[in-house]
Design an enzyme around this catalytic site. Structure first.
Site, PDB file in Angstrom:
ATOM      1  N   GLU A  93     149.859  31.018  92.735  1.00 18.00           N
ATOM      2  CA  GLU A  93     150.597  29.768  92.681  1.00 18.00           C
ATOM      3  C   GLU A  93     150.975  29.282  94.078  1.00 18.00           C
ATOM      4  O   GLU A  93     150.917  28.083  94.365  1.00 18.00           O
ATOM      5  CB  GLU A  93     151.861  29.928  91.829  1.00 18.00           C
ATOM      6  CG  GLU A  93     151.600  30.065  90.336  1.00 18.00           C
ATOM      7  CD  GLU A  93     150.990  28.818  89.717  1.00 18.00           C
ATOM      8  OE1 GLU A  93     151.069  27.738  90.331  1.00 18.00           O
ATOM      9  OE2 GLU A  93     150.421  28.923  88.615  1.00 18.00           O
ATOM     10  N   TYR A 106     159.115  24.753  90.314  1.00 16.80           N
ATOM     11  CA  TYR A 106     157.807  24.837  89.656  1.00 16.80           C
ATOM     12  C   TYR A 106     157.254  26.264  89.696  1.00 16.80           C
ATOM     13  O   TYR A 106     156.858  26.817  88.661  1.00 16.80           O
ATOM     14  CB  TYR A 106     156.797  23.874  90.291  1.00 16.80           C
ATOM     15  CG  TYR A 106     155.388  24.286  89.929  1.00 16.80           C
ATOM     16  CD1 TYR A 106     154.892  24.051  88.650  1.00 16.80           C
ATOM     17  CD2 TYR A 106     154.589  24.999  90.824  1.00 16.80           C
ATOM     18  CE1 TYR A 106     153.630  24.502  88.270  1.00 16.80           C
ATOM     19  CE2 TYR A 106     153.335  25.451  90.461  1.00 16.80           C
ATOM     20  CZ  TYR A 106     152.857  25.194  89.178  1.00 16.80           C
ATOM     21  OH  TYR A 106     151.625  25.660  88.804  1.00 16.80           O
ATOM     22  N   ASP A 126     154.148  20.161  87.457  1.00 15.26           N
ATOM     23  CA  ASP A 126     153.432  19.909  88.704  1.00 15.26           C
ATOM     24  C   ASP A 126     152.749  18.549  88.590  1.00 15.26           C
ATOM     25  O   ASP A 126     152.965  17.810  87.622  1.00 15.26           O
ATOM     26  CB  ASP A 126     152.433  21.031  89.007  1.00 15.26           C
ATOM     27  CG  ASP A 126     151.221  21.031  88.077  1.00 15.26           C
ATOM     28  OD1 ASP A 126     151.229  20.298  87.059  1.00 15.26           O
ATOM     29  OD2 ASP A 126     150.256  21.770  88.368  1.00 15.26           O
TER      30      ASP A 126
END
Length: 355
Positions: free
Chosen positions: A33, A116, A134
């Site tokens: 991520e 996020y 996102d």
């Protein structure tokens, strides 16, 4: 079937085969991520595999040096992400014995992790009920529920997070979040969305109202600062000089070729130290005829290169004066990109070799 069920069924059949999806492991999901922030999947994958082989666990990453991490990060850019990832690994190792925490508030205290990333890791690794938001998810939600406000405007994230929370498939939050992101990345595209292939086409209000050409609304002032910069290539035999300043404006914590900016500067933090200014004023420097362009967040640069070949005596005198204010080291030319892990190094070297 509910829209959430249709979406999950579609995802299980059509998801891309990505290495960080093979195991529900917080560390690998976390690394992926962070790497995917401002980097496309195709560009990130080979670098992800290499990074994970070098640092297979949180403990390995926590024990590494910053230079080792920056070297492994080469090619991804935005090196603050790499520094924060290492700091975060140290934090998790020290505070949670290397196990990624499961409480959202605790995760948000980890260096470099925002809402996020925290929600993505907790939902995908631990199936906790947190909906992610996102860019891809924002686009899907805006079209699905006809959100007509500017998605980059004030209050948009709060509105869209509420929509995401309400739409979350709470039985399978990890699958749902990945499905939403996958849908935005492969089907619900910014232009020419593939609506005929979309599992939510019968549920999409934007499609039924024929509004997809104007939703989502994105208006953002993208003002880039334009600066002219100069790199100084000081050569001694087969070695070149790299420095590490205490408080540089860019490339923090990294050994770099000395550099400075010319003309009217946005603020004092762009101004070089007196030592670098003294270097720039050396009459023996030769300005090479070619320049190159480079962009870093909100900045557009045009860089020139100034070269000088030093004798052993000159190099010793120069470095002894500089070492009082900054770290210096001589490195082999062929090791430049490893010692200065930025695409800037490759651009400079290309011009030097063509001179």
């Amino acid at each position: 079937m509910t829209p959430q069920e249709k979406l999950r069924s579609w995802f299980l059949l059509n998801q891309r085969d990505l290495p960080f999806r093979k195991k529900k492991q917080a560390y690998s999901i976390w690394v992926s991520e962070v790497m995917l922030q401002q980097t496309r999947v195709a560009a990130m994958l080979p670098l992800y595999e290499n990074f994970m082989s070098r640092f297979p666990t949180v403990a390995d990453l926590a024990r590494s040096s910053e230079e080792e991490v920056l070297s492994a990060w080469k090619g991804l850019g935005y090196y603050t992400r790499a520094r924060n990832l290492r700091k975060a690994a140290i934090y998790v190792e020290q505070n949670f014995n290397g196990s990624f925490p499961k409480d959202l508030n605790e995760v948000l205290k980890v260096p470099g992790i925002g809402p996020y990333t925290a929600r993505a890791i907790l939902s995908i690794a631990y199936d906790l009920k947190h909906a992610v938001l996102d860019g891809n998810v924002k686009r899907v939600l805006a079209r699905l529920f006809i959100y007509e406000k500017n998605i980059l405007g004030a209050g948009a994230d709060k509105d869209l997070q509420s929509l995401a929370d309400n739409f979350l498939y709470e039985d399978f939050p990890g699958d749902h979040n990945q499905a939403m992101m996958e849908l935005g990345a492969t089907i619900c595209l910014p232009e020419n969305p593939k609506c005929l292939l979309c599992p939510l086409q019968s549920d999409c209000k934007g499609l039924s109202e024929n509004l997809l050409d104007r939703i989502p609304l994105r208006t953002k002032e993208d003002k880039k600062l334009s600066l002219i910069g100069h790199f100084i290539w000081l050569e001694k035999g087969e070695e070149i000089l790299l420095i590490k300043e205490k408080k540089p404006r860019f490339l923090k914590g990294m050994y770099v070729l000395p550099y400075y900016f010319e003309g009217k500067l946005p603020s004092e933090e762009y101004r070089s130290s007196e030592l670098i200014q003294d270097l720039a004023n050396r009459k023996s420097l030769i300005k090479l005829p070619r320049s190159f362009s480079h962009t870093i967040t909100h900045h557009k640069f045009q860089f020139w290169i100034h070269k000088e070949v030093l004798s052993e005596k000159e190099s010793d005198q120069l470095v002894s004066a500089m070492r009082e204010e900054m770290d210096c080291k001589w490195v082999k030319k062929e090791n430049l990109e490893n010692e200065f892990p930025s695409s800037l190094a490759s651009k400079v070297k290309k011009i030097i070799l063509s001179d």
